[in-house]
Design a protein around this motif. Structure first.
Motif, mmCIF file in Angstrom:
data_model
loop_
_atom_site.group_PDB
_atom_site.id
_atom_site.type_symbol
_atom_site.label_atom_id
_atom_site.label_comp_id
_atom_site.label_asym_id
_atom_site.label_seq_id
_atom_site.Cartn_x
_atom_site.Cartn_y
_atom_site.Cartn_z
ATOM 1 N N LEU A 1 45.119 -30.485 -16.372
ATOM 2 C CA LEU A 1 43.669 -30.314 -16.255
ATOM 3 C C LEU A 1 43.354 -29.161 -15.322
ATOM 4 O O LEU A 1 44.034 -28.960 -14.310
ATOM 5 N N ILE A 2 42.302 -28.437 -15.642
ATOM 6 C CA ILE A 2 41.802 -27.362 -14.788
ATOM 7 C C ILE A 2 40.820 -27.941 -13.770
ATOM 8 O O ILE A 2 40.736 -27.487 -12.631
ATOM 9 N N ALA A 3 40.082 -28.970 -14.166
ATOM 10 C CA ALA A 3 38.977 -29.524 -13.379
ATOM 11 C C ALA A 3 39.298 -29.856 -11.927
ATOM 12 O O ALA A 3 38.485 -29.542 -11.045
ATOM 13 N N PRO A 4 40.424 -30.477 -11.607
ATOM 14 C CA PRO A 4 40.649 -30.864 -10.216
ATOM 15 C C PRO A 4 40.584 -29.709 -9.214
ATOM 16 O O PRO A 4 40.236 -29.914 -8.053
ATOM 17 N N ASP A 5 40.893 -28.502 -9.666
ATOM 18 C CA ASP A 5 40.890 -27.342 -8.774
ATOM 19 C C ASP A 5 39.725 -26.390 -9.029
ATOM 20 O O ASP A 5 39.715 -25.285 -8.490
ATOM 21 N N ASP A 6 38.763 -26.796 -9.849
ATOM 22 C CA ASP A 6 37.672 -25.892 -10.213
ATOM 23 C C ASP A 6 36.325 -26.610 -10.163
ATOM 24 O O ASP A 6 35.976 -27.363 -11.074
ATOM 25 N N PRO A 7 35.535 -26.371 -9.116
ATOM 26 C CA PRO A 7 34.233 -27.047 -8.998
ATOM 27 C C PRO A 7 33.197 -26.597 -10.024
ATOM 28 O O PRO A 7 32.175 -27.255 -10.178
ATOM 29 N N HIS B 1 30.198 -19.778 -13.867
ATOM 30 C CA HIS B 1 29.121 -20.554 -14.486
ATOM 31 C C HIS B 1 29.576 -22.007 -14.674
ATOM 32 O O HIS B 1 30.766 -22.297 -14.683
ATOM 33 N N PRO B 2 28.630 -22.939 -14.835
ATOM 34 C CA PRO B 2 29.001 -24.340 -15.059
ATOM 35 C C PRO B 2 29.662 -24.529 -16.422
ATOM 36 O O PRO B 2 29.301 -23.864 -17.389
ATOM 37 N N LYS B 3 30.629 -25.471 -16.452
ATOM 38 C CA LYS B 3 31.422 -25.649 -17.668
ATOM 39 C C LYS B 3 31.768 -27.114 -17.905
ATOM 40 O O LYS B 3 31.809 -27.913 -16.972
ATOM 41 N N VAL B 4 32.098 -27.400 -19.164
ATOM 42 C CA VAL B 4 32.760 -28.630 -19.566
ATOM 43 C C VAL B 4 34.165 -28.214 -19.965
ATOM 44 O O VAL B 4 34.348 -27.241 -20.704
ATOM 45 N N GLU B 5 35.160 -28.946 -19.468
ATOM 46 C CA GLU B 5 36.533 -28.660 -19.863
ATOM 47 C C GLU B 5 36.908 -29.516 -21.066
ATOM 48 O O GLU B 5 36.763 -30.740 -21.031
ATOM 49 N N ALA B 6 37.376 -28.876 -22.122
ATOM 50 C CA ALA B 6 37.930 -29.592 -23.270
ATOM 51 C C ALA B 6 39.401 -29.845 -22.972
ATOM 52 O O ALA B 6 40.113 -28.948 -22.509
ATOM 53 N N ILE C 1 33.677 -26.734 -13.132
ATOM 54 C CA ILE C 1 33.818 -27.671 -14.251
ATOM 55 C C ILE C 1 33.098 -28.950 -13.847
ATOM 56 O O ILE C 1 33.530 -29.677 -12.965
ATOM 57 N N ARG C 2 31.960 -29.193 -14.513
ATOM 58 C CA ARG C 2 31.083 -30.307 -14.149
ATOM 59 C C ARG C 2 31.429 -31.600 -14.858
ATOM 60 O O ARG C 2 30.991 -32.674 -14.457
ATOM 61 N N ALA C 3 32.210 -31.491 -15.960
ATOM 62 C CA ALA C 3 32.597 -32.678 -16.726
ATOM 63 C C ALA C 3 33.809 -32.312 -17.573
ATOM 64 O O ALA C 3 34.106 -31.125 -17.770
ATOM 65 N N ASP D 1 36.653 -37.243 -10.521
ATOM 66 C CA ASP D 1 35.482 -37.334 -9.656
ATOM 67 C C ASP D 1 34.232 -36.761 -10.319
ATOM 68 O O ASP D 1 33.264 -36.437 -9.651
ATOM 69 N N ARG D 2 34.256 -36.610 -11.625
ATOM 70 C CA ARG D 2 33.109 -36.118 -12.394
ATOM 71 C C ARG D 2 33.122 -36.803 -13.752
ATOM 72 O O ARG D 2 34.112 -37.426 -14.113
ATOM 73 N N PRO D 3 32.044 -36.695 -14.514
ATOM 74 C CA PRO D 3 31.982 -37.409 -15.789
ATOM 75 C C PRO D 3 33.104 -37.010 -16.748
ATOM 76 O O PRO D 3 33.512 -35.850 -16.801
ATOM 77 N N VAL D 4 33.593 -38.004 -17.481
ATOM 78 C CA VAL D 4 34.581 -37.787 -18.542
ATOM 79 C C VAL D 4 33.982 -38.341 -19.831
ATOM 80 O O VAL D 4 33.572 -39.501 -19.885
ATOM 81 N N PHE D 5 33.916 -37.506 -20.847
ATOM 82 C CA PHE D 5 33.376 -37.891 -22.141
ATOM 83 C C PHE D 5 34.491 -37.922 -23.172
ATOM 84 O O PHE D 5 35.475 -37.197 -23.049
#
Length: 163
Positions: free
Chosen positions: A121-127, A107-112, A129-131, A141-145
């Motif tokens: 970070l998990i995001a670089p290897d996991d599509p 499912h789509p996720k935000v990584e804390a 993770i949307r932000a 390569d995706r939004p950072v909040f």
């Protein structure tokens, strides 16, 4: 029901972010439920209480009810852990289910992410993770909040799910 996850390593700020998101999104008039994965055994009951005694005696399910809440405890006994999809089917309909953990589900996720624990970070290897919500600036390569910008993160999630 729409679903969206908050994932990350231990001490990344997931639970605090979940709490703030539930407060923010329900304040906007949406109904929200949550699912939290635990990697360890847990108990919501206490030794000596009647419901605890029922479970210990072998009951597969114990429903505890008052005028303030209902709790259904289900003992898996020798069954496998239910999948996220199976758990979601057990929930009453709401506008949005926020899922804490379940980093391997699709499912789509935000990584804390917090800098201090030093986890990668998990995001670089996991599509999925949307932000990323972080306490430190990141180039991705995706939004950072900002991890504490709950309003912006809620706006992003609600936009992603079409609410």
């Amino acid at each position: 029901m729409k679903i969206y996850g908050v994932t990350g390593w231990k001490n990344a700020g997931k639970t605090g972010l979940m709490e703030r998101l539930v407060t923010e999104i329900t304040a906007r008039g949406f109904s929200v439920s949550t699912v939290k994965h635990a990697h360890h055994s847990f108990d919501v009951d206490h030794p000596g209480r009647d419901s605890y005694r029922h479970r210990e005696a072998g009951a597969r399910e114990v429903l505890l009810s008052s005028r303030n809440r209902v709790a259904l405890m289900q003992e898996l006994r020798d069954q496998d852990e239910p999948s996220l999809d199976d758990l979601l089917k057990r929930l009453s309909p709401v506008d949005l289910v926020l899922i804490e953990g379940y980093k391997r589900d699709r499912h789509p996720k935000v990584e804390a992410h917090r800098q201090e624990p030093g986890n990668p970070l998990i995001a670089p290897d996991d599509p999925t993770i949307r932000a990323v919500a972080s306490d430190t600036p990141l180039e991705l390569d995706r939004p950072v909040f900002d991890l504490n910008d709950t309003k912006a993160i809620a706006d992003f999630i609600l936009g992603e799910v079409g609410l």
